[in-house]
Design a protein around this motif. Structure first.
Motif, mmCIF file in Angstrom:
data_model
loop_
_atom_site.group_PDB
_atom_site.id
_atom_site.type_symbol
_atom_site.label_atom_id
_atom_site.label_comp_id
_atom_site.label_asym_id
_atom_site.label_seq_id
_atom_site.Cartn_x
_atom_site.Cartn_y
_atom_site.Cartn_z
ATOM 1 N N ALA A 47 -29.201 10.680 -34.037
ATOM 2 C CA ALA A 47 -27.971 10.121 -34.614
ATOM 3 C C ALA A 47 -27.617 8.812 -33.915
ATOM 4 C CB ALA A 47 -26.822 11.123 -34.481
ATOM 5 N N MET A 48 -27.743 8.800 -32.589
ATOM 6 C CA MET A 48 -27.458 7.584 -31.836
ATOM 7 C C MET A 48 -28.449 6.485 -32.187
ATOM 8 S SD MET A 48 -25.217 6.531 -29.676
ATOM 9 C CE MET A 48 -24.951 5.080 -28.665
ATOM 10 N N ALA A 49 -29.724 6.839 -32.285
ATOM 11 C CA ALA A 49 -30.753 5.855 -32.625
ATOM 12 C C ALA A 49 -30.502 5.263 -34.014
ATOM 13 C CB ALA A 49 -32.133 6.506 -32.565
ATOM 14 N N VAL A 68 -35.158 3.488 -31.603
ATOM 15 C CA VAL A 68 -34.625 2.243 -32.167
ATOM 16 C C VAL A 68 -35.686 1.144 -32.138
ATOM 17 C CG1 VAL A 68 -32.887 0.440 -31.906
ATOM 18 C CG2 VAL A 68 -32.271 2.821 -31.487
ATOM 19 N N ALA A 69 -36.358 1.002 -31.002
ATOM 20 C CA ALA A 69 -37.391 -0.031 -30.855
ATOM 21 C C ALA A 69 -38.526 0.178 -31.846
ATOM 22 C CB ALA A 69 -37.932 -0.020 -29.420
ATOM 23 N N ASN A 70 -38.898 1.443 -32.065
ATOM 24 C CA ASN A 70 -39.971 1.743 -33.013
ATOM 25 C C ASN A 70 -39.585 1.340 -34.432
ATOM 26 O OD1 ASN A 70 -42.660 2.944 -33.156
ATOM 27 N ND2 ASN A 70 -41.737 4.524 -34.431
ATOM 28 N N LEU A 107 -27.635 12.057 -26.093
ATOM 29 C CA LEU A 107 -26.892 10.803 -26.023
ATOM 30 C C LEU A 107 -27.313 9.943 -24.836
ATOM 31 C CD1 LEU A 107 -23.292 12.062 -26.916
ATOM 32 C CD2 LEU A 107 -24.865 10.780 -28.383
ATOM 33 N N ASN A 108 -27.927 10.561 -23.847
ATOM 34 C CA ASN A 108 -28.381 9.809 -22.668
ATOM 35 C C ASN A 108 -29.570 8.937 -23.049
ATOM 36 O OD1 ASN A 108 -29.304 8.881 -20.206
ATOM 37 N ND2 ASN A 108 -29.109 10.855 -19.181
ATOM 38 N N PRO A 109 -29.467 7.614 -22.913
ATOM 39 C CA PRO A 109 -30.593 6.741 -23.287
ATOM 40 C C PRO A 109 -31.866 7.023 -22.510
ATOM 41 C CG PRO A 109 -28.891 5.525 -22.089
ATOM 42 C CD PRO A 109 -28.307 6.845 -22.439
ATOM 43 N N ALA A 110 -31.735 7.618 -21.324
ATOM 44 C CA ALA A 110 -32.926 7.924 -20.528
ATOM 45 C C ALA A 110 -33.812 8.968 -21.189
ATOM 46 C CB ALA A 110 -32.517 8.406 -19.128
#
Length: 218
Positions: free
Chosen positions: A177-179, A29-31, A19-22
């Motif tokens: 899941a977050m992406a 998501v960007a891809n 869950l940590n975006p780092a």
């Protein structure tokens, strides 16, 4: 200590890392948005997962190689917990990311994932719990004599691979899941409005993990 609790810690930290975006899900998501294909979101799974797995395994392997671990298990586990705690304090004080990470192109996702997880001490965070699993019943008998010590190294290395695998799978589950949720439902507007700098939270997590490792060893 019940090994079930230790495995829950390994899985829980994996979900937290994911869950940590780092740890990379914004890149997934960007891809997907760059290619305008949902499949491109999940195309990042292997490189991000491979890099994270390597970072966890490399971080834990030195502890698994301690052939005299069983005789000094409590002291080593307390030392590992203290190292995690101190690293967490360091991250709370110094929140800058190494400049090297900003120079790695997005096409090298596995290398980026490995360095990011290593720089954040992801493997170190798991060390006290992995050591607890290595000291679980079934490992102590391997400590008698040089031959058994060597067998203990092999067993601990196997435990390291298993811990890294379970943890990475949990990380990928949470991260992908977050992406997917951001890509499919929330979009870039969510990232612009809701982006959080979790460096302080991560540092505090390291401190808590270190304290928990020390507590479980006592």
């Amino acid at each position: 200590m019940n090994t079930g609790v230790l495995w829950l810690a390994v899985i829980g930290l994996g979900l937290y890392h994911g869950l940590n975006p780092a740890m990379g899900w914004p890149l997934a998501v960007a891809n997907g948005m760059a290619d305008r294909r949902a499949a491109s979101v999940f195309a990042t799974l292997l490189p991000l997962g491979g890099g994270h797995f390597a970072a966890i395994a490399v971080g834990l392997a030195p502890f698994a190689l301690l052939s005299w671990y069983v005789a000094w298990s409590q002291a080593i586990r307390i030392g590992a917990g203290a190292a995690v705690l101190l690293f967490g304090v360091f991250k709370l004080i110094n929140r800058r990311h190494p400049r090297l990470l900003a120079r790695i192109p997005p096409t090298r996702l596995a290398w980026w994932s490995f360095l990011m997880a290593t720089a954040h001490g992801a493997g170190l965070m798991l060390a006290p719990f992995m050591l607890g699993l290595c000291a679980a019943p079934g490992h102590d008998a391997l400590a008698a004599g040089l031959a058994r010590a060597q067998a203990n190294i092999g067993t601990n290395l196997a435990a390291t691979v298993l811990v890294a695998t379970v943890h990475t799978l949990a990380t990928l589950l949470a991260g992908m899941a977050m992406a997917w949720i951001v890509y499919r439902y929330l979009g870039l507007r969510f990232l612009r409005r809701a982006w959080l700098n979790l460096d302080a939270v991560w540092g505090a997590s390291l401190v808590l993990a270190g304290a928990a490792g020390i507590g479980l060893a006592l």
